[in-house]
Write an enzyme that holds these catalytic residues in place. Sequence first.
Site, mmCIF file in Angstrom:
data_model
loop_
_atom_site.group_PDB
_atom_site.id
_atom_site.type_symbol
_atom_site.label_atom_id
_atom_site.label_comp_id
_atom_site.label_asym_id
_atom_site.label_seq_id
_atom_site.Cartn_x
_atom_site.Cartn_y
_atom_site.Cartn_z
ATOM 1 N N ARG A 88 0.829 -1.213 0.000
ATOM 2 C CA ARG A 88 0.000 0.000 0.000
ATOM 3 C C ARG A 88 0.859 1.258 0.000
ATOM 4 O O ARG A 88 0.326 2.355 -0.110
ATOM 5 C CB ARG A 88 -0.749 0.031 1.292
ATOM 6 C CG ARG A 88 -2.185 -0.205 1.592
ATOM 7 C CD ARG A 88 -3.300 -0.177 0.723
ATOM 8 N NE ARG A 88 -4.543 0.062 1.416
ATOM 9 C CZ ARG A 88 -5.421 -0.863 1.775
ATOM 10 N NH1 ARG A 88 -5.192 -2.118 1.542
ATOM 11 N NH2 ARG A 88 -6.526 -0.512 2.361
ATOM 12 N N ARG A 127 -22.016 -0.889 0.174
ATOM 13 C CA ARG A 127 -21.425 -2.214 0.405
ATOM 14 C C ARG A 127 -21.715 -2.695 1.818
ATOM 15 O O ARG A 127 -21.695 -1.919 2.765
ATOM 16 C CB ARG A 127 -19.911 -2.126 0.179
ATOM 17 C CG ARG A 127 -19.193 -3.443 0.387
ATOM 18 C CD ARG A 127 -17.893 -3.485 -0.362
ATOM 19 N NE ARG A 127 -16.772 -2.973 0.394
ATOM 20 C CZ ARG A 127 -15.508 -3.067 -0.012
ATOM 21 N NH1 ARG A 127 -15.221 -3.629 -1.172
ATOM 22 N NH2 ARG A 127 -14.542 -2.582 0.716
ATOM 23 N N ARG A 160 -19.175 -1.826 7.273
ATOM 24 C CA ARG A 160 -17.905 -1.761 8.003
ATOM 25 C C ARG A 160 -17.743 -0.398 8.676
ATOM 26 O O ARG A 160 -18.215 0.607 8.166
ATOM 27 C CB ARG A 160 -16.739 -1.981 7.022
ATOM 28 C CG ARG A 160 -16.453 -3.435 6.772
ATOM 29 C CD ARG A 160 -15.520 -3.690 5.615
ATOM 30 N NE ARG A 160 -14.379 -2.799 5.511
ATOM 31 C CZ ARG A 160 -13.448 -2.909 4.574
ATOM 32 N NH1 ARG A 160 -13.522 -3.858 3.666
ATOM 33 N NH2 ARG A 160 -12.439 -2.069 4.525
ATOM 34 N N ARG A 171 -10.118 7.393 3.154
ATOM 35 C CA ARG A 171 -9.429 6.240 2.557
ATOM 36 C C ARG A 171 -9.046 6.541 1.104
ATOM 37 O O ARG A 171 -7.984 6.137 0.646
ATOM 38 C CB ARG A 171 -10.313 4.998 2.608
ATOM 39 C CG ARG A 171 -10.317 4.362 3.998
ATOM 40 C CD ARG A 171 -11.444 3.366 4.144
ATOM 41 N NE ARG A 171 -11.250 2.157 3.387
ATOM 42 C CZ ARG A 171 -12.227 1.319 3.033
ATOM 43 N NH1 ARG A 171 -13.469 1.597 3.349
ATOM 44 N NH2 ARG A 171 -11.953 0.228 2.369
HETATM 45 P P1 AMP Z 1 -8.873 -2.964 3.069
HETATM 46 O O1 AMP Z 1 -9.881 -3.974 3.471
HETATM 47 O O2 AMP Z 1 -7.796 -3.533 2.182
HETATM 48 O O3 AMP Z 1 -9.481 -1.707 2.498
HETATM 49 O O4 AMP Z 1 -8.100 -2.526 4.419
HETATM 50 C C1 AMP Z 1 -8.804 -1.961 5.501
HETATM 51 C C2 AMP Z 1 -7.855 -1.139 6.354
HETATM 52 O O5 AMP Z 1 -6.808 -1.971 6.870
HETATM 53 C C3 AMP Z 1 -7.132 -0.014 5.617
HETATM 54 O O6 AMP Z 1 -7.914 1.162 5.520
HETATM 55 C C4 AMP Z 1 -5.907 0.174 6.523
HETATM 56 O O7 AMP Z 1 -6.244 0.845 7.720
HETATM 57 C C5 AMP Z 1 -5.571 -1.271 6.897
HETATM 58 N N1 AMP Z 1 -4.647 -1.903 5.899
HETATM 59 C C6 AMP Z 1 -4.920 -2.969 5.110
HETATM 60 N N2 AMP Z 1 -3.854 -3.290 4.358
HETATM 61 C C7 AMP Z 1 -2.877 -2.394 4.676
HETATM 62 C C8 AMP Z 1 -1.551 -2.192 4.218
HETATM 63 N N3 AMP Z 1 -0.985 -2.970 3.271
HETATM 64 N N4 AMP Z 1 -0.837 -1.166 4.775
HETATM 65 C C9 AMP Z 1 -1.367 -0.375 5.736
HETATM 66 N N5 AMP Z 1 -2.623 -0.497 6.197
HETATM 67 C C10 AMP Z 1 -3.390 -1.509 5.677
#
Ligand code: AMP
Length: 213
Positions: A88, A127, A160, A171
């Site tokens: 990320r 969602r 969520r 985000r």
């Molecule tokens: P996601 O489901 O992939 O949108 O992830 C949800 C949340 O988890 C993100 O908004 C971040 O707070 C955290 N997160 C997930 N993957 C990462 C990553 N590779 N690096 C940093 N934070 C992450």
Amino acid sequence: MKLILLGAPGAGKGTVAKLLTKIDGSVQISTGDILRAAVAAGTELGKQAEAAMKAGDLVSDELIMGIMRERLKEDDCKNGYLLDGFPRTIPQAEALKELLADMGEKLDTVVDIQVPRETILDRLTTRRTCTGCGEIYNVKSNPPKVEGVCDKCGGSVVQRDDETEEAISNRLDVYNEQTAPLAGFYKNEGMLLEVDATSSDAVIDAIKNKIGM
Ligand code: AMP
């Protein structure tokens, strides 16, 4: 296959990953799912990640690399993996490059799933996610048969914490600032496949075409 799926939150990385796992037995690795499970279980990792996640900010690169160094060594990765939501940041991409070199592994490609911001905002605010099995629903286009109850596992289907309008907007800003530059990083490495995400099937076809399946 060994892929990275790039794309803003709501671009459809999870949906595409789930379809790809059925093609050749690759495993989907979602750092978001790993972190949400840790938060739900109240582990030390979950406690460290919870506040940043709720606000829609990123958790630290160190925490994520600690998770991924262990995860990529697990047996189920031998058939390939689809990295969903990782890397990320540029430091994570650099650390992954080093890790893969140490493990003697090479990615097939890095897919950037591109979706307009308005589509993403609409998708994320509608969602819903099962707290039991992670199945994704949409109140408009794909609701569960019984409101609030997962068709697959009977778990609760909820919005969520990080899918309120405020957290979503943050985000997307975080994505544009910290994650979008990864497209340039992987372009330089000659690994980037850019796909317009008109439909999941179109994305899958483009991937199959690229890696010769
Ligand atoms: P996601 O489901 O992939 O949108 O992830 C949800 C949340 O988890 C993100 O908004 C971040 O707070 C955290 N997160 C997930 N993957 C990462 C990553 N590779 N690096 C940093 N934070 C992450």
